[in-house]
Design a protein around this motif. Structure first.
Motif: not given
Length: 308
Positions: A259-276
């Motif tokens: 399995v390779n990273p996809d847009a759905g995984m990227l969105e989850q990764r970006l979300e957890r990099l936020g200050p919240s």
């Protein structure tokens, strides 16, 4: 023995569907990817042990123990006849347990061999086509216009970036990408992923195997992101992910299949990099680790109890 078989069968059924489905849809793993990754490994190992153990316990029940079944059946297989207490269903259960064990072991072995061949081929290509960077990062630069980054594990490791990536990112963003790839190597993510890939290939008809492999890929990406964030900071990493996108990393490590990273995984990764983002409560983490240990310990304990 029948009670042990029923208990192990119930555990195997729980670990085959409802438990991994609940884990794959939960929101907390992104808050503590290391804990979630350990729990996924416990589910996979405990489920396999429980499934095989249930078959062994039922198949050996006429003899009262696994050792007793071996003593009763081995001479019968050589000279016959098979003891009357062992019916067709018991022999079928024992045969299925042995066959499943061999099948899983062979898939792990063949998957490991294919992965090693792929890594050796990639290392030869890196040695031939890539040049060392001018800094002390240890990365190798490949003359290619598409922005890509990947790592090649093994006894000799390599982190590869392309000229397209160097041209696209600034210095801090490039450092974040390289730190991310180095984390995959330092944390031996390829070994974790190899086990789940072998599980998926051994049981391709098993829906949860694909879901488990995808979840583990995402968790290893998050763990590598955490390393890059600690070393470089969240903003350079976020900017690099946004600029490069999901296509910038062909996988958690350079290999074939999986399995390779996809847009759905990227969105989850970006979300957890936020200050919240808030890490999982220590008590909840401790409970997950205890559950992981219990999931593996229960089938091991039951099998030890019926061994002799």
């Amino acid at each position: 023995m029948i009670a042990a078989a029923v208990a192990l069968g119930a555990l195997a059924a729980a670990l085959a569907w409802p438990v991994p489905v609940a884990l794959s849809t939960a929101g907390w793993p992104s808050r503590s990817p290391a804990t979630a990754l350990a729990l996924w490994q416990g589910i996979a190992l405990g489920g396999a042990l429980a499934m095989i153990g249930a078959l062994l316990a039922f198949g050996a029940s006429p003899a009262g123990s696994l050792a007793g079944a071996v003593r009763a059946l081995l001479p019968a297989f050589a000279a016959g006849p098979i003891p009357e207490s062992f019916g067709v269903v018991h022999l079928a259960a024992l045969t299925l347990a042995v066959g499943l064990t061999v099948h899983l072991a062979l898939n792990v072995g063949t998957t490991a061999v294919r992965a090693e061949r792929s890594r050796r081929r990639l290392h030869r290509m890196v040695d031939l086509l890539a040049d060392p960077t001018d800094d002390d990062s240890g990365a190798r630069v490949l003359a290619h216009p598409i922005p890509l980054a990947y790592c090649v594990p093994g006894l000799r490791t390599a982190t590869v970036i392309t000229e397209g990536l160097v041209d696209l990112l600034d210095a801090d963003e490039l450092r974040a990408v390289i730190a991310h790839e180095r984390a995959h190597l330092d944390q031996f993510h390829h070994l974790v992923l190899l086990a789940f890939r072998a599980w998926h290939q051994a049981l391709p008809w098993f829906p949860i195997a694909n879901r488990a492999e995808r979840a583990v890929v995402l968790l290893t990406e998050m763990l590598a992101d955490d390393r890059a964030r600690r070393e470089v900071g969240a903003e350079p990493l976020r900017a690099a992910l946004v600029r490069v996108g999901a296509a910038g990393e062909p996988g958690p490590y350079a290999d074939t299949g999986g399995v390779n990273p996809d847009a759905g995984m990227l969105e989850q990764r970006l979300e957890r990099l936020g200050p919240s983002r808030h890490p999982l409560d220590p008590r909840a983490r401790a409970a997950c680790w205890a559950a992981t240990a219990g999931i593996v310990a229960v089938p091991v304990g039951v099998l030890a109890g019926i061994a002799f």
